[in-house]
Enzyme design. Structure first.
Site, short mmCIF file in Angstrom:
data_model
loop_
_atom_site.label_atom_id
_atom_site.label_comp_id
_atom_site.label_asym_id
_atom_site.label_seq_id
_atom_site.Cartn_x
_atom_site.Cartn_y
_atom_site.Cartn_z
N HIS A 42 20.62 29.55 26.05
CA HIS A 42 20.64 28.34 25.21
C HIS A 42 21.43 27.26 25.95
CE1 HIS A 42 19.93 31.74 22.50
NE2 HIS A 42 19.34 30.90 21.67
N SER A 97 27.79 24.44 30.07
CA SER A 97 27.83 25.67 30.84
C SER A 97 26.79 25.73 31.96
CB SER A 97 27.72 26.89 29.92
OG SER A 97 26.72 26.71 28.95
N ASP A 158 24.49 31.93 24.29
CA ASP A 158 25.33 30.91 23.64
C ASP A 158 24.52 30.16 22.59
OD1 ASP A 158 27.25 29.02 23.06
OD2 ASP A 158 26.87 27.83 24.85
#
Length: 257
Positions: A42, A97, A158
């Site tokens: 994600h 991220s 995530d």
């Protein structure tokens, strides 16, 4: 459901927790001269403007990275990503991220990121033009990729948890990933909630993976009535030293009021 956009929450204290430990794990993996696979289910948009109206509206970054930046030494992997992002994109830029992964990994490593939201996926591709960014369900993508080549590596799961069924289905997904990829580090981020909606999921995960690292931090709610009061990472096959790094990070969170 495709309503979630992380810009409202980028740079908050949960991001600090998640991204600091992710950057450390990626740094650990690249200490050896062996290629790495990175999978993210994600991805979001990878690059965030903390001066954007959506980010300022919630004020979460102001109570997050703005006050936590001095927790990290200049050579800390997370701080290096923060510094590189600001240098490349301006003083209000913050790395998600996927961008942290690009910054901390090498040309010899393989990165694959999923994002289902159409606008977020478009932004992700613009931010990371050299990365494989798939517009599809991240859980499905991961099932199709494991075991990856190279086999050494890390998966970050995530989700936004706006789909409440995720709390019930995630343990089953992870069970299959672990069986298929018997050497991969698998890290799940989850919110710590007033409602305790996460606790049943964690009980199942701990039963299935008894030697995994569960690490949680608590912090004041972002605003009155906000349901998230902390951040958690559940890491299967945690790298050596991660538990100590997480414990050191927690000391900073414990001082928050």
């Amino acid at each position: 459901m495709l309503s979630y956009q992380h810009i409202f929450h980028a740079g908050n204290l949960a991001d600090v927790h998640k991204h600091a430990l992710l950057a450390w794990m990626l740094d650990y993996l690249t200490r050896k001269d062996k290629p790495v696979s990175y999978i993210e289910t994600h991805g979001g948009r990878a690059l965030y403007d903390l001066d954007a109206e959506a980010a300022r509206k919630t004020g979460e970054a102001a109570r997050g990275i703005a006050q936590a930046r001095d927790w990290f030494a200049a050579d800390d992997p997370y701080m290096r990503s923060l510094t590189e992002t600001v240098a490349a994109h301006g003083p209000d830029a913050y790395p998600g991220s996927p961008l942290i992964a690009v910054q901390r990994l090498r040309d010899s490593d393989t990165l694959t990121v999923a994002e289902l939201h159409p606008q977020e996926h478009n932004a992700l591709e613009l931010a990371l033009p050299t990365v494989t960014c798939r517009r599809m369900d991240g859980f499905d993508m991961a099932h199709g990729l494991v075991p990856p080549t190279p086999r050494r590596g890390l998966m970050l799961i995530d989700p936004s948890f706006e789909v409440k069924e995720d709390y019930d289905t995630i343990p089953g997904h992870i069970r299959k990933y672990v069986r298929a990829w018997n050497v991969g580090i698998i890290a799940l981020w989850y919110p710590v909630l007033r409602s305790d909606a996460h606790t049943s999921m964690l009980k199942t995960l701990q039963k299935d993976h008894q030697v995994a690292l569960r690490h949680e931090v608590r912090f004041p709610p972002a605003r009155p009535g906000h349901g998230m009061i902390g951040s958690g990472l559940f890491v299967i096959r945690p790298p050596f030293g991660l538990a100590e790094r997480a414990a050191n990070l927690k000391t900073h969170f414990d001082r928050l009021k």
